[in-house]
Design an enzyme around this catalytic site. Structure first.
Site, short mmCIF file in Angstrom:
data_model
loop_
_atom_site.label_atom_id
_atom_site.label_comp_id
_atom_site.label_asym_id
_atom_site.label_seq_id
_atom_site.Cartn_x
_atom_site.Cartn_y
_atom_site.Cartn_z
CE1 TYR A 34 3.90 -3.10 4.02
CE2 TYR A 34 3.51 -1.14 5.36
CZ TYR A 34 3.72 -1.73 4.12
OH TYR A 34 3.75 -0.95 3.00
CG HIS B 193 5.67 8.21 0.93
ND1 HIS B 193 4.62 7.38 0.65
CD2 HIS B 193 6.60 7.43 1.52
CE1 HIS B 193 4.91 6.14 1.05
NE2 HIS B 193 6.11 6.15 1.59
CG ASN C 2 0.42 3.11 5.82
OD1 ASN C 2 -0.63 3.47 5.29
ND2 ASN C 2 1.57 3.72 5.57
CD GLN D 277 9.25 3.83 -1.17
OE1 GLN D 277 8.18 4.32 -0.86
NE2 GLN D 277 9.62 2.63 -0.77
CG HIS E 146 23.49 12.01 -4.25
ND1 HIS E 146 22.50 12.87 -4.67
CD2 HIS E 146 23.35 10.90 -5.01
CE1 HIS E 146 21.79 12.28 -5.62
NE2 HIS E 146 22.29 11.10 -5.85
CD GLU F 130 2.59 2.34 2.69
OE1 GLU F 130 3.41 1.58 3.24
OE2 GLU F 130 2.79 3.54 2.48
NE ARG G 158 -0.66 6.55 0.33
CZ ARG G 158 0.06 6.18 1.35
NH1 ARG G 158 -0.02 4.96 1.82
NH2 ARG G 158 0.87 7.03 1.94
CG ASN H 23 3.67 6.92 4.12
OD1 ASN H 23 2.69 6.18 4.06
ND2 ASN H 23 4.89 6.46 4.36
CD GLU H 24 4.44 3.70 7.51
OE1 GLU H 24 5.67 3.69 7.61
OE2 GLU H 24 3.77 2.69 7.28
CG ASP I 47 20.77 9.33 -8.15
OD1 ASP I 47 20.19 9.69 -7.10
OD2 ASP I 47 22.00 9.41 -8.32
C1 BGC Z 1 6.41 2.90 3.77
C2 BGC Z 1 6.86 2.54 2.38
C3 BGC Z 1 7.78 1.35 2.42
C4 BGC Z 1 7.04 0.20 3.07
C5 BGC Z 1 7.82 -1.08 3.14
C6 BGC Z 1 6.01 1.69 4.58
O1 BGC Z 1 6.24 1.93 5.92
O2 BGC Z 1 5.39 3.83 3.73
O3 BGC Z 1 7.47 3.65 1.79
O4 BGC Z 1 8.24 1.00 1.16
O5 BGC Z 1 6.73 0.54 4.37
O6 BGC Z 1 8.95 -0.94 3.92
#
Ligand code: BGC
Length: 474
Positions: free
Chosen positions: A314, A123, A312, A20, A40, A381, A78, A167-168, A53
């Protein structure tokens, strides 16, 4: 206004993922990752048809990144290593000198500035060579992952003391279920079959690398290793027994599927996941369950492979009231048995799946502790997407409310010792391109140096860390 005290035991971090931010996708001898390939070959998969890129060009701008971390005052950064940058062919017989220097320089720069590196091995950016071999559905990838991890520990383990394997991985294995992000990079998805295989092998690969580190490197390097599961809070739509059971089922399918084999005392998949997929497979005429089995030896080998209980977090979802027919075609969603939705009353961020549900933080943390025991917890996260612009008051509101809930979880007795905010700066948000900024720093992607400017939330995070107080409304 009042202020909540932050316990001394809670440390602060921020995070990024290699694909990212790094850019430099083909600089020097870097190999191609599955993401380089898909971006691509299928540019239409990214909503704004951008690529990573160049992204934030952290490959060249890493000193500025470290400067920003110093400005924020975080104790940890991290970040992840791009497997295909370090090992251009994916295999460990060729180590890229430029690739290994890049991570060496970044780690040294962090340490020089008193910031502790916390490194994610994977990741989502699998070297494309392995994707061609079936990605994580191919068990052989486990061996190659172990060899990659060995190189990383040998090169950087003298200075890196916190490691994250995956990661996830649930998201990596389930890309199509997160339909908003359809067009993720995997070319190997057969829902209800390959997602289970992919995660099965990711779990085994995680355990393999844990044991490698534990047996060979930990005695001298003395670091900690864990993993970063995806979690979501599954909220029941009503108080009915059925709805509550479905919310719990959702948690076990999305979260327990990965965490139960690793974090629980008994190990193996959650009993409900095992039972439902076995039954559905039989109803559909499969002779063998679509959910692979661990041998009893593997169950033992996998459980307990963590030095901290990372995750993580959200947002939240509710199980819909529809009922999917278990005899229908195999798929993760049909196994789950219902679709999912988010409540309109939950504030929406710029990302379609990311609605605000702060109280979920306390709930998910207590759920993890109840399921797996009161281990040391790392939040790896948590963050929010807003419009471009420096006045990101709604991001500050998100962090304030989520951190309030996290402090409540600490008051409940949950041993949270690390909090990681996503993300240091705006970056390539996978198939959502650059339309959903999540950073403390705004990045000018049109400028040659990808100029980074602090948002209001950067000041908020710095003050929080400096004063160890969270300002909240009365
Ligand atoms: C991911 C990140 C992503 C973030 C927001 C997480 O699930 O690990 O790579 O940017 O969510 O979408």
């Amino acid at each position: 206004m009042k202020f909540l005290n932050i316990p001394k035991t809670l440390r602060f971090a921020t995070a990024t993922g290699a694909y990212q931010v790094e850019g430099a996708w083909n600089v020097s001898d870097k190999g191609v990752s599955m993401w380089d390939n898909v971006i691509h070959s299928k540019p239409e998969n990214v909503v704004d048809r951008t690529t990573a890129d160049v992204a934030c060009d952290s490959y060249h701008q890493y000193k500025r990144d470290v400067e920003m971390l110093v400005e924020l005052g975080v104790e940890y950064y991290r970040f992840s290593i791009a497997w295909s940058r370090l090992l251009p062919t994916g295999f460990s017989n060729i180590i890229s000198e430029d690739g290994s220097n890049y991570y060496n320089n970044l780690i040294n720069e962090l340490i020089k500035n008193n910031i502790k590196p916390m490194v994610t091995l994977h990741h989502w950016d699998l070297p494309y060579v392995f994707e061609k071999m079936g990605g994580w559905t191919n068990e052989a990838v486990i061996d190659y992952f172990e060899e990659y991890a060995r190189v990383v520990f040998e090169l950087y383990g003298d200075r890196v003391k916190e490691w994250i394997t995956f990661n996830e991985p649930q998201v990596l294995c389930l890309f199509d279920v997160f339909a908003v992000d359809s067009g993720f990079a995997s070319e190997t998805l057969v829902s209800g079959v390959s997602d289970y295989l992919c995660l099965h092998h990711s779990i085994k690969a995680h355990a393999r690398v844990y044991h490698l580190y534990n047996n060979t490197f930990k005695p001298t390097q003395k670091g900690k290793l864990g993993t970063a599961p995806y979690t979501v809070w599954g909220e029941s739509v009503s108080d009915s027994e059925e709805d509550i059971a479905n919310a719990e089922k959702l948690m076990q399918f999305f979260v327990g599927w990965y965490t139960h084999p690793i974090y629980s005392d008994e190990g193996d998949y959650p009993p409900i996941v095992r039972k439902v997929i076995d039954e559905n497979s039989a109803r559909q005429g499969f002779k063998v369950s679509r959910l692979p089995r661990f041998t009893p030896e593997e169950v033992k080998y996998i459980r307990g492979t963590f030095d901290f209980m990372g995750f993580n977090f959200y947002t939240a979802v509710v199980p819909n009231t529809d009922r999917l027919d278990p005899k229908k075609a195999p798929s993760f969603e049909n196994d789950l048995g219902f679709s999912m939705l988010q409540k309109d009353e939950w504030e929406l961020s710029l990302i379609t799946w990311l609605r605000v549900y702060p109280q979920g933080f306390r709930k998910i943390t207590n759920w993890m502790v109840k399921q797996y025991g009161n281990h040391e917890i790392y939040i790896l996260e948590n963050g929010f997407a807003t419009k471009r612009g420096l006045n990101d008051d709604n991001r500050i509101k998100y962090y304030t409310e989520y951190l309030t809930s996290l402090l409540e979880a600490i008051d409940d007795g949950c041993n949270i010792t690390l909090y990681t905010a996503w993300t240091l700066m705006d970056n390539f948000e996978w198939t959502l391109g650059y339309l959903n900024p999540m950073g403390f720093y705004e990045v000018d992607f049109d400028s040659p140096n990808k100029t980074r400017v602090p948002r209001k939330s950067a000041k908020f995070y710095r003050q929080l860390i400096e004063t160890r107080k969270l300002k909240v409304a009365d």
